[in-house]
Write a protein that holds these residues in place. Structure first.
Motif, PDB file in Angstrom:
ATOM      1  N   UNK A 137       0.815  -1.217   0.000  1.00  0.00           N
ATOM      2  CA  UNK A 137       0.000   0.000   0.000  1.00  0.00           C
ATOM      3  C   UNK A 137       0.848   1.266   0.000  1.00  0.00           C
ATOM      4  N   UNK A 138       2.153   1.123   0.246  1.00  0.00           N
ATOM      5  CA  UNK A 138       3.058   2.286   0.238  1.00  0.00           C
ATOM      6  C   UNK A 138       3.393   2.606  -1.219  1.00  0.00           C
ATOM      7  N   UNK A 139       2.574   3.458  -1.826  1.00  0.00           N
ATOM      8  CA  UNK A 139       2.712   3.828  -3.229  1.00  0.00           C
ATOM      9  C   UNK A 139       2.560   5.338  -3.353  1.00  0.00           C
ATOM     10  N   UNK A 140       2.874   5.848  -4.531  1.00  0.00           N
ATOM     11  CA  UNK A 140       2.723   7.272  -4.808  1.00  0.00           C
ATOM     12  C   UNK A 140       1.241   7.610  -4.910  1.00  0.00           C
ATOM     13  N   UNK A 141       0.777   8.566  -4.092  1.00  0.00           N
ATOM     14  CA  UNK A 141      -0.615   9.005  -4.150  1.00  0.00           C
ATOM     15  C   UNK A 141      -0.659  10.526  -4.103  1.00  0.00           C
ATOM     16  N   UNK A 142      -1.643  11.082  -4.778  1.00  0.00           N
ATOM     17  CA  UNK A 142      -1.796  12.546  -4.805  1.00  0.00           C
ATOM     18  C   UNK A 142      -3.154  12.980  -4.273  1.00  0.00           C
ATOM     19  N   UNK A 143      -4.103  12.057  -4.198  1.00  0.00           N
ATOM     20  CA  UNK A 143      -5.427  12.398  -3.686  1.00  0.00           C
ATOM     21  C   UNK A 143      -5.488  12.107  -2.193  1.00  0.00           C
ATOM     22  N   UNK A 144      -6.352  12.839  -1.484  1.00  0.00           N
ATOM     23  CA  UNK A 144      -6.466  12.638  -0.053  1.00  0.00           C
ATOM     24  C   UNK A 144      -5.171  13.034   0.637  1.00  0.00           C
ATOM     25  N   UNK A 145      -4.721  12.184   1.556  1.00  0.00           N
ATOM     26  CA  UNK A 145      -3.436  12.432   2.230  1.00  0.00           C
ATOM     27  C   UNK A 145      -2.332  11.886   1.336  1.00  0.00           C
ATOM     28  N   UNK A 146      -1.552  12.787   0.724  1.00  0.00           N
ATOM     29  CA  UNK A 146      -0.535  12.386  -0.250  1.00  0.00           C
ATOM     30  C   UNK A 146       0.498  11.450   0.372  1.00  0.00           C
ATOM     31  N   UNK A 147       0.970  10.507  -0.431  1.00  0.00           N
ATOM     32  CA  UNK A 147       1.985   9.583   0.034  1.00  0.00           C
ATOM     33  C   UNK A 147       3.029   9.339  -1.032  1.00  0.00           C
ATOM     34  N   UNK A 148       4.109   8.685  -0.650  1.00  0.00           N
ATOM     35  CA  UNK A 148       5.203   8.395  -1.570  1.00  0.00           C
ATOM     36  C   UNK A 148       5.424   6.896  -1.693  1.00  0.00           C
ATOM     37  N   UNK A 149       6.020   6.497  -2.805  1.00  0.00           N
ATOM     38  CA  UNK A 149       6.349   5.094  -3.038  1.00  0.00           C
ATOM     39  C   UNK A 149       7.613   4.715  -2.269  1.00  0.00           C
ATOM     40  N   UNK A 150       7.751   3.427  -2.003  1.00  0.00           N
ATOM     41  CA  UNK A 150       8.945   2.964  -1.295  1.00  0.00           C
ATOM     42  C   UNK A 150      10.210   3.336  -2.067  1.00  0.00           C
ATOM     43  N   UNK A 151      10.143   3.279  -3.406  1.00  0.00           N
ATOM     44  CA  UNK A 151      11.319   3.569  -4.233  1.00  0.00           C
ATOM     45  C   UNK A 151      11.789   5.015  -4.103  1.00  0.00           C
ATOM     46  N   UNK A 152      10.951   5.900  -3.575  1.00  0.00           N
ATOM     47  CA  UNK A 152      11.316   7.304  -3.409  1.00  0.00           C
ATOM     48  C   UNK A 152      12.012   7.581  -2.075  1.00  0.00           C
ATOM     49  N   UNK A 209      14.713   7.627   0.952  1.00  0.00           N
ATOM     50  CA  UNK A 209      16.171   7.688   1.043  1.00  0.00           C
ATOM     51  C   UNK A 209      16.593   7.867   2.500  1.00  0.00           C
ATOM     52  N   UNK A 210      17.792   7.417   2.801  1.00  0.00           N
ATOM     53  CA  UNK A 210      18.333   7.598   4.147  1.00  0.00           C
ATOM     54  C   UNK A 210      18.345   9.090   4.501  1.00  0.00           C
ATOM     55  N   UNK A 211      17.996   9.409   5.737  1.00  0.00           N
ATOM     56  CA  UNK A 211      18.051  10.780   6.212  1.00  0.00           C
ATOM     57  C   UNK A 211      16.787  11.585   6.003  1.00  0.00           C
ATOM     58  N   UNK A 212      15.837  11.081   5.207  1.00  0.00           N
ATOM     59  CA  UNK A 212      14.598  11.832   4.985  1.00  0.00           C
ATOM     60  C   UNK A 212      13.739  11.869   6.251  1.00  0.00           C
ATOM     61  N   UNK A 213      13.037  12.985   6.425  1.00  0.00           N
ATOM     62  CA  UNK A 213      12.007  13.079   7.467  1.00  0.00           C
ATOM     63  C   UNK A 213      10.686  12.715   6.828  1.00  0.00           C
ATOM     64  N   UNK A 214       9.970  11.771   7.432  1.00  0.00           N
ATOM     65  CA  UNK A 214       8.743  11.253   6.832  1.00  0.00           C
ATOM     66  C   UNK A 214       7.641  11.139   7.875  1.00  0.00           C
ATOM     67  N   UNK A 215       6.405  11.259   7.403  1.00  0.00           N
ATOM     68  CA  UNK A 215       5.231  10.920   8.200  1.00  0.00           C
ATOM     69  C   UNK A 215       4.835   9.494   7.838  1.00  0.00           C
ATOM     70  N   UNK A 216       4.552   8.679   8.861  1.00  0.00           N
ATOM     71  CA  UNK A 216       4.279   7.263   8.619  1.00  0.00           C
ATOM     72  C   UNK A 216       2.987   6.842   9.313  1.00  0.00           C
ATOM     73  N   UNK A 217       2.109   6.223   8.536  1.00  0.00           N
ATOM     74  CA  UNK A 217       0.959   5.523   9.094  1.00  0.00           C
ATOM     75  C   UNK A 217       1.366   4.059   9.201  1.00  0.00           C
ATOM     76  N   UNK A 218       1.280   3.494  10.395  1.00  0.00           N
ATOM     77  CA  UNK A 218       1.817   2.142  10.566  1.00  0.00           C
ATOM     78  C   UNK A 218       1.074   1.393  11.665  1.00  0.00           C
ATOM     79  N   UNK A 219       1.262   0.078  11.631  1.00  0.00           N
ATOM     80  CA  UNK A 219       0.662  -0.804  12.619  1.00  0.00           C
ATOM     81  C   UNK A 219       1.763  -1.556  13.354  1.00  0.00           C
ATOM     82  N   UNK A 220       1.647  -1.569  14.670  1.00  0.00           N
ATOM     83  CA  UNK A 220       2.601  -2.288  15.506  1.00  0.00           C
ATOM     84  C   UNK A 220       2.247  -3.777  15.500  1.00  0.00           C
ATOM     85  N   UNK A 221       3.041  -4.563  16.235  1.00  0.00           N
ATOM     86  CA  UNK A 221       2.728  -5.976  16.394  1.00  0.00           C
ATOM     87  C   UNK A 221       1.307  -6.147  16.946  1.00  0.00           C
ATOM     88  N   UNK A 222       0.599  -7.164  16.465  1.00  0.00           N
ATOM     89  CA  UNK A 222      -0.703  -7.524  17.015  1.00  0.00           C
ATOM     90  C   UNK A 222      -0.807  -9.044  17.040  1.00  0.00           C
TER      91      UNK A 222
END
Length: 218
Positions: A74-89, A91-104
């Motif tokens: 689901x980590x892909x380039x999106x422009x609608x709604x809450x924009x997101x980036x693809x995994x291929x984009x 890089x080390x050192x980038x500051x990112x916002x992440x939606x994620x799920x912990x262990x369950x």
């Protein structure tokens, strides 16, 4: 998390005063495995390293240190709604916002041949995200089994002497090593935990720490 209303033939069954057991079946149909949306986390952090071979990345949270996440499909380039980036984009050192799920936890039960087979089937199937179309199999699962050495139901904790299993793409614990499993959070898992005691043989299934959306800030 499992939807028991749709799969009444599969599930935990509690006998009064006894530990949870798995209903023995000759074969295991796919269960309704999903991660409830209430477990979604949102944090901003800095990417420390990437592992493209496994779509993994290590992120440093300001308040929690380093965490290794898997980027789901689901980590892909999106422009609608809450924009997101693809995994291929990424890089080390980038500051990112992440939606994620912990262990369950998806399965906490005493070890039987049926429990072992069920855990294997669950891992092969994977889980989806609740109420998110197209997320089937987006969350990877893994199994660990061993002998219980200590439990702490108040904090969802259990320690085992590792016998088999481990998280994918991470070094497996040595056989015989005492390890603390990820925190147990589900109602079914916590109920099963209360019935465990040292010496019990335990089979478990957990989800992998998984990112479902990543947005590059800078």
């Amino acid at each position: 998390m499992m939807n028991f209303s749709r799969r009444s033939t599969l599930g935990f069954m509690a006998a009064a005063g006894s530990a949870l057991v798995v209903a023995p079946l000759p074969a295991f149909a796919e269960e309704e495995l999903y991660v409830p949306t209430r477990y979604e986390n949102f944090k901003r952090g800095d990417i420390h390293s990437l592992d493209p071979a496994t779509r993994g990345f290590v992120i440093v949270w300001p308040d929690a240190g380093r965490v290794k996440l898997k980027a789901s499909d689901l980590v892909v380039k999106t422009t609608s709604g809450y924009a997101g980036n693809a995994y291929s984009e990424l890089k080390d050192g980038q500051t990112v916002d992440v939606h994620w799920y912990d262990y369950l936890d998806f399965l906490i039960t005493k070890t039987t041949p049926e429990a072992t087979a069920r855990a294997k089937a669950m891992v092969a199937q994977g889980a989806r995200i609740e109420r998110l179309p197209g997320s089937e199999h987006a969350i990877r699962l893994f199994s660990m089994a061993g002998m219980v050495t200590k439990t702490d139901p108040d904090h969802g904790a259990v320690y085992i002497i590792n016998a088999s299993g481990g998280e994918p793409d991470k070094p497996s614990p040595d056989s015989g090593e005492v390890i603390q499993l990820p925190q147990i959070k589900s109602e079914q898992g916590l109920a099963a935990l209360k019935a465990l005691k040292p010496g019990d043989l335990l089979t478990t299934v957990f989800s992998v720490q998984t990112a479902v959306k990543v947005a590059i800030i800078r």
